[in-house]
Motif scaffolding. Sequence first.
Motif, PDB file in Angstrom:
ATOM      1  N   GLU A   1       0.791  -1.231   0.000  1.00 38.56           N
ATOM      2  CA  GLU A   1       0.000   0.000   0.000  1.00 38.56           C
ATOM      3  C   GLU A   1       0.823   1.282   0.000  1.00 38.56           C
ATOM      4  O   GLU A   1       0.430   2.270  -0.608  1.00 38.56           O
TER       5      GLU A   1
ATOM      6  N   ASP B   1       1.637  -7.729  17.869  1.00 34.35           N
ATOM      7  CA  ASP B   1       0.180  -7.553  17.862  1.00 34.35           C
ATOM      8  C   ASP B   1      -0.362  -6.378  17.051  1.00 34.35           C
ATOM      9  O   ASP B   1      -1.551  -6.104  17.112  1.00 34.35           O
ATOM     10  N   TRP B   2       0.464  -5.696  16.275  1.00 33.21           N
ATOM     11  CA  TRP B   2      -0.064  -4.523  15.558  1.00 33.21           C
ATOM     12  C   TRP B   2      -1.020  -4.949  14.452  1.00 33.21           C
ATOM     13  O   TRP B   2      -0.728  -5.872  13.707  1.00 33.21           O
ATOM     14  N   TRP B   3      -2.097  -4.198  14.317  1.00 25.98           N
ATOM     15  CA  TRP B   3      -3.026  -4.526  13.225  1.00 25.98           C
ATOM     16  C   TRP B   3      -3.988  -3.376  12.963  1.00 25.98           C
ATOM     17  O   TRP B   3      -4.137  -2.461  13.763  1.00 25.98           O
ATOM     18  N   GLY B   4      -4.625  -3.490  11.778  1.00 22.76           N
ATOM     19  CA  GLY B   4      -5.795  -2.685  11.482  1.00 22.76           C
ATOM     20  C   GLY B   4      -5.546  -1.248  11.072  1.00 22.76           C
ATOM     21  O   GLY B   4      -6.488  -0.540  10.742  1.00 22.76           O
ATOM     22  N   PHE B   5      -4.301  -0.819  11.062  1.00 18.56           N
ATOM     23  CA  PHE B   5      -4.045   0.566  10.655  1.00 18.56           C
ATOM     24  C   PHE B   5      -4.117   0.704   9.142  1.00 18.56           C
ATOM     25  O   PHE B   5      -4.272   1.790   8.624  1.00 18.56           O
ATOM     26  N   LYS B   6      -3.964  -0.429   8.433  1.00 17.28           N
ATOM     27  CA  LYS B   6      -4.133  -0.447   6.979  1.00 17.28           C
ATOM     28  C   LYS B   6      -4.836  -1.758   6.625  1.00 17.28           C
ATOM     29  O   LYS B   6      -4.800  -2.712   7.398  1.00 17.28           O
ATOM     30  N   GLN B   7      -5.391  -1.812   5.408  1.00 18.25           N
ATOM     31  CA  GLN B   7      -6.043  -3.063   5.006  1.00 18.25           C
ATOM     32  C   GLN B   7      -5.038  -4.216   5.024  1.00 18.25           C
ATOM     33  O   GLN B   7      -5.351  -5.328   5.427  1.00 18.25           O
TER      34      GLN B   7
ATOM     35  N   PHE C   1      -4.773  -6.112   8.253  1.00 21.28           N
ATOM     36  CA  PHE C   1      -6.064  -6.462   8.868  1.00 21.28           C
ATOM     37  C   PHE C   1      -6.105  -7.906   9.355  1.00 21.28           C
ATOM     38  O   PHE C   1      -6.826  -8.227  10.287  1.00 21.28           O
ATOM     39  N   ASP C   2      -5.324  -8.770   8.718  1.00 19.75           N
ATOM     40  CA  ASP C   2      -5.402 -10.198   9.047  1.00 19.75           C
ATOM     41  C   ASP C   2      -4.374 -10.612  10.101  1.00 19.75           C
ATOM     42  O   ASP C   2      -3.809 -11.704  10.045  1.00 19.75           O
ATOM     43  N   MET C   3      -4.154  -9.762  11.076  1.00 29.22           N
ATOM     44  CA  MET C   3      -3.163 -10.042  12.118  1.00 29.22           C
ATOM     45  C   MET C   3      -3.636 -11.167  13.042  1.00 29.22           C
ATOM     46  O   MET C   3      -4.801 -11.218  13.407  1.00 29.22           O
ATOM     47  N   VAL C   4      -2.721 -12.039  13.395  1.00 31.44           N
ATOM     48  CA  VAL C   4      -2.963 -12.942  14.528  1.00 31.44           C
ATOM     49  C   VAL C   4      -1.817 -12.738  15.515  1.00 31.44           C
ATOM     50  O   VAL C   4      -0.663 -12.561  15.105  1.00 31.44           O
ATOM     51  N   ARG C   5      -2.147 -12.719  16.793  1.00 27.96           N
ATOM     52  CA  ARG C   5      -1.110 -12.533  17.819  1.00 27.96           C
ATOM     53  C   ARG C   5      -0.147 -13.722  17.848  1.00 27.96           C
ATOM     54  O   ARG C   5       0.915 -13.661  18.430  1.00 27.96           O
TER      55      ARG C   5
END
Lengths: 414, 468
Positions: free
Chosen positions: B203, B327-333, B336-340
Amino acid sequence: MKNISLFIILLYAFTSASASSILIKGADIYSATGLLPKSNLYIKDGEITAIGRNTPMSADLEVNGNGMSITAGLFNASTHIGTVEVSAISPTVDFYSENESVTAALRIADAFNPRSTLIPHNRVHGLTHALLVPVSGTNLFSGQVGLVQLGNQPKVIHDSLAMALDFTESGIRLAGNSRAAALVQLRQALDDAKDFSRNRAAAMAGDHRDYVLSYADLAALESVVNGDKPLLVKTHRASDITTILALAKEFQLQLILSGAIEGWMVADEIAKAGIPVIMDPIHNLPNSYESLGARLDNAKLLADAGVTLLFTGMGGSDTHNAYLVKQSAGNAVANGLPKSVAIAAMTSNPAKLFGAKVSGDIAVGAIADLVLWGGDPLELTSEAQLVLINGEVIPMESRSFQLRDRYFKRLKKD
Amino acid sequence: MKRALLKSIALITVMAIGACGDKAEIPAEINLPDKNPYPSTYQIPESPAFVLIGANILTGDGAELTNTDLLIENGKIVDIGTALEIKPDTIKVDAKGKWVTPGLIDVHSHMGVYPAPSTSNHSDGNEMTSPVTAEVWAEHSVWPGDPQFEKALAGGVTTVQILPGSGNLIGGRGVTLKNIPARTVQGMKFPGAPYSLKMACGENPKRVYGSRNTLPSTRMGNMAGYRKAWIQATEYKRSWDDYVSDAQAGEDVDQPSRNLRLETLAGVLEGDIRIHNHCYKADEMAQMIDMSKEFGYEIAAFHHAVEAYKVAPMLAKEGICGVMWADWWGFKQEAFDMVRENIALVDYAQACAVIHSDDPIQGQRLNQEIAKAMSAGNRMGLNIDAAKAITWGTINAAKSLGLDNQIGSLAAGKNADIVLWTKHPLSIYSLAQKVWIDGNLRFDRFDKSVQPTSDFNLGIISAEGARP
């Protein structure tokens, strides 16, 4: 640090639990009045009915809490949870206004999406309540602060607890890019709101003088200038904090401070004025000239001075990982804050300050909003094993867990 | 033959070996560009031999040793074990009941290039004036006085890779630094560490250039942009290879003109410069791997790699490290598919799993980030112990930098980069108490004289610049 095997069992045991009575045996209970070591906790129909020796000895669901701990559910006091899905996708971002005529009138709670994927992800890690604080888009006034509960039916508990104002460098940039100019606008807005309050009918009929802010914004400010609703001011620099304290006194406003990275420098002034502070204790870098005084014992020094703390964090994780407020709290303890004060800052303190049906405490008679942790409550290796929100057990389900399970299945095959 | 600036014979010979590997030695009259024009000036200060007595040691390469001694001489670990032979003048440091790990390594940091205060005058990490800026070197942006460095040191971080940002397809060279106070970046440079090259998928580059209506504005545009650069680099490398072989054959040939951009890319094709590739998504990682094969280079690591768990066996097979957050996630598409469990699952697939910060707050507490990633794995039953988990910030991180023969574990012969912790290193309550780099005490929590503070801090909080 290892509660692993037990933990897996619990994970599945609670997934579909619909027990009307729950007994947790022998866990360390962190209540607002102190630590109750190795104690029992009994929940009947969602209410804590007994703690300690006198609990019934059996229940529909019994949990061995040995080596575990219980705290009230985590409450992050500065988030945008449920008002953003993907930060870089602007149609999903609802916590600020780009419209100059919508500032104080904006109620962030109006945008709350109870089906947001962020909610299950946060509550399975122990976050039960969150303050929704809007961000300034065009003006010093960010909008009205809401309170949400993240249970099985996530909901807005209160849609206007306070009025948020941004007196950091970024807010000031929206107001003429000078602290002095921002103050002129702020005073004018407060004066106008008072004037509007006194002459509302005439103003609405067009028979009164012009205002800079819209009628809707002025109407939203009425309860602030009348001293009924707190003004929640985000600001960091010590001198800015002093300025805001003086302004609040002059206009007889209820005040809550937020940010306060240099709060420790004026801790006595804040304490003397009796102003609570929403803060993230993790900041120790001079990231801007308004936070040159950042240091890791800010929380400790504020607490020592007698300031009531409400925690957020960690480090801007105010959306997708708002549950990490626990990591910030743990770091505050590692840097001198008493553990009980740190836990209160993300449970009972915000609950007390914002009231509204959140007990924030482990006490007989309280609705169960609590977390059973796999060990010490602040350790990052202590996973949330059981979460109750508004008396209901939360299923340990999230989009992230589903992705994990899908791909672990494949990995095992490969 | 055109004569470029004459360098010392010795230097040219060294470079020629570096450049050509098993080729015949290049005659001294052939001038090749200096591969190390900004050399490290770091010298290991002399320090007395010392021994840590009775420590609990996470070795950094998978073992946990209790009540063990660690002997350090001349900046190196000499011995590790019990009942070591110790010379009488060796300083004894009581570490009974204390925990010891190797110095932590942050392979994705922007300290110095995005320093604090983060004002525009110091924002030097992203040369976003062209999608391919392989010619820029992060070290030329590093402000050694960045107050972030000392805070990472206080968190037990001894080695950092400073990378350019991810606004470009090819962002420029990264540099590996020792986390010591210095007035120049040369004084921090890890002697002999390989250079890296930052590439970025997804992105960021397409957003930056798409918004200017120039290529790339799409992911296919991204791919076209990288490939075009590699084609040019391949041609450039050939022109220099031809020059060397013609000159060796005794022909009178002109030296090709230097192109700084292509010189770095050719360095990748020669195997001297390691690719550290910002890449979140599984499908894009697979494209990048195919492209590396198309042009004949290797990828050292995918950074961020939020979807690494989806293709972990592929990373294992290709020998590419996944450099990840807890654990970072969701700040960009693409995040979005983060797993801890990402790091734990990559490790489970026996790929090289690495923690990173990309952040000055988390970069001060990589031990906590490791703890979270371990705990997530254990929550799903992977039974990861601390000795294993710490490797994500030690030996695996060193592997990704090509420095695992020098740092990343506590073993005889390794650099004495050591952290003594106040509590178990994966506890939230633990703080780095003492930090040694090359056997020199660089931080001591309980001794103000060993707490470096940047010039910037002086007179701001306190006269001496103390900033807990």
